[in-house]
Design a protein around this motif. Structure first.
Motif, PDB file in Angstrom:
ATOM      1  N   ILE A   9       0.834  -1.111  -0.022  1.00  0.00           N
ATOM      2  CA  ILE A   9       0.097   0.181   0.007  1.00  0.00           C
ATOM      3  C   ILE A   9       0.784   1.306   0.011  1.00  0.00           C
ATOM      4  O   ILE A   9       1.851   1.285   0.739  1.00  0.00           O
ATOM      5  N   ASP A  10       0.553   2.114  -0.901  1.00  0.00           N
ATOM      6  CA  ASP A  10       1.386   3.523  -0.910  1.00  0.00           C
ATOM      7  C   ASP A  10       0.940   4.531   0.186  1.00  0.00           C
ATOM      8  O   ASP A  10      -0.195   5.160   0.033  1.00  0.00           O
ATOM      9  N   TYR A  11       1.347   4.256   1.279  1.00  0.00           N
ATOM     10  CA  TYR A  11       0.934   5.197   2.410  1.00  0.00           C
ATOM     11  C   TYR A  11       1.505   6.631   2.469  1.00  0.00           C
ATOM     12  O   TYR A  11       1.260   7.413   3.160  1.00  0.00           O
ATOM     13  N   LYS A  71       1.791  -0.921   8.181  1.00  0.00           N
ATOM     14  CA  LYS A  71       1.117   0.053   8.774  1.00  0.00           C
ATOM     15  C   LYS A  71      -0.434  -0.843   8.781  1.00  0.00           C
ATOM     16  O   LYS A  71      -0.611  -1.557   7.717  1.00  0.00           O
ATOM     17  N   VAL A  83      -4.510  -0.940   9.108  1.00  0.00           N
ATOM     18  CA  VAL A  83      -5.757  -0.085   9.001  1.00  0.00           C
ATOM     19  C   VAL A  83      -6.868  -1.293   9.291  1.00  0.00           C
ATOM     20  O   VAL A  83      -6.822  -2.287   9.165  1.00  0.00           O
ATOM     21  N   GLU A 121     -11.682   1.932   7.636  1.00  0.00           N
ATOM     22  CA  GLU A 121     -10.814   2.511   6.973  1.00  0.00           C
ATOM     23  C   GLU A 121     -10.059   1.772   6.166  1.00  0.00           C
ATOM     24  O   GLU A 121      -9.436   2.349   5.160  1.00  0.00           O
ATOM     25  N   PHE A 134      -7.791   2.584   1.936  1.00  0.00           N
ATOM     26  CA  PHE A 134      -6.358   2.593   1.484  1.00  0.00           C
ATOM     27  C   PHE A 134      -6.149   1.533   0.258  1.00  0.00           C
ATOM     28  O   PHE A 134      -5.292   1.682   0.007  1.00  0.00           O
ATOM     29  N   GLN A 160       4.615  -0.399   2.938  1.00  0.00           N
ATOM     30  CA  GLN A 160       4.812   0.531   1.986  1.00  0.00           C
ATOM     31  C   GLN A 160       6.068   0.296   0.875  1.00  0.00           C
ATOM     32  O   GLN A 160       7.123  -0.262   1.481  1.00  0.00           O
TER      33      GLN A 160
END
Length: 194
Positions: free
Chosen positions: A73-75, A83, A85, A89, A93, A129
């Motif tokens: 996931i590109d956070y 990360k 979630v 939420e 994402f 990420q």
């Protein structure tokens, strides 16, 4: 008020999504593969390599009371950052930035399950990420590979919250492979280095 799901009756899906042909985009698949290699799960818990199946995953998602997803996931964080979630939420994402075809597809999977009236009551996304999504045929980059360990620990913690204990497999007993031998992480990375 939400009723508590009894663990014995809960159907839990642990899902890895992504494309192993695009370096760090394969994080979710490699994480679920590594989880399967290290841990055995009790009845009622399904472990699935969802790859890039998109809408074909709807039925699996609809059958789950609780859904745990591994994905790249590109956070907007440092590469290799894990990360977590949860719940409402998660859809935000899985479609925040389109990095590949599967992400938009997975957001659509969640929407389709909701429209069909069978949406998981609890969701958890263990996202990492990525650093590189353009190395076709390349393995996970070092920071994303290093993130597998904290991602697995996060998944174990989430499952424990849900009343599920994953048992470490005995030394030397890795169980049946989750992926075919040509595309499992060991063989794939060996071939990528040739």
């Amino acid at each position: 008020m939400e009723t508590t799901i009894q663990t014995a009756d809960a159907r839990i899906l642990v899902l890895g999504i992504g494309n192993i042909l695009w370096a760090d985009e394969g994080f979710g698949v490699r994480a679920v593969e590594e989880f399967h290699r290290r841990y055995a799960l009790p009845d009622g818990v399904t472990l699935l390599d969802g790859g890039t199946q998109g809408l074909y995953l709807v039925q699996f998602v609809r059958e789950a009371d609780r859904l745990l997803v591994f994905d790249a996931i590109d956070y907007g964080l440092e590469p290799g950052t894990v990360k977590i979630v949860r719940d409402d939420e998660v859809p935000k994402f899985t479609g925040a930035k389109k990095m590949s075809l599967h992400q938009t597809g997975f957001q659509e999977v969640l929407s389709a399950a909701d429209l069909l009236g069978s949406y998981p009551r609890h969701l958890a996304l263990v996202g990492c990420q990525p650093l590189d999504l353009e190395d076709w045929g390349g393995p996970l980059t070092p920071p994303v590979r290093a993130a597998l360990e904290p991602a697995l620990k996060a998944a174990l913690s989430i499952l424990a919250e849900w009343g599920i204990v994953a048992s470490p497999r005995p030394e030397g007993d890795e169980g049946p492979g989750l992926l075919s031998h040509d595309i499992d992480s060991v063989n794939f990375e060996r071939r990528a280095g040739e």
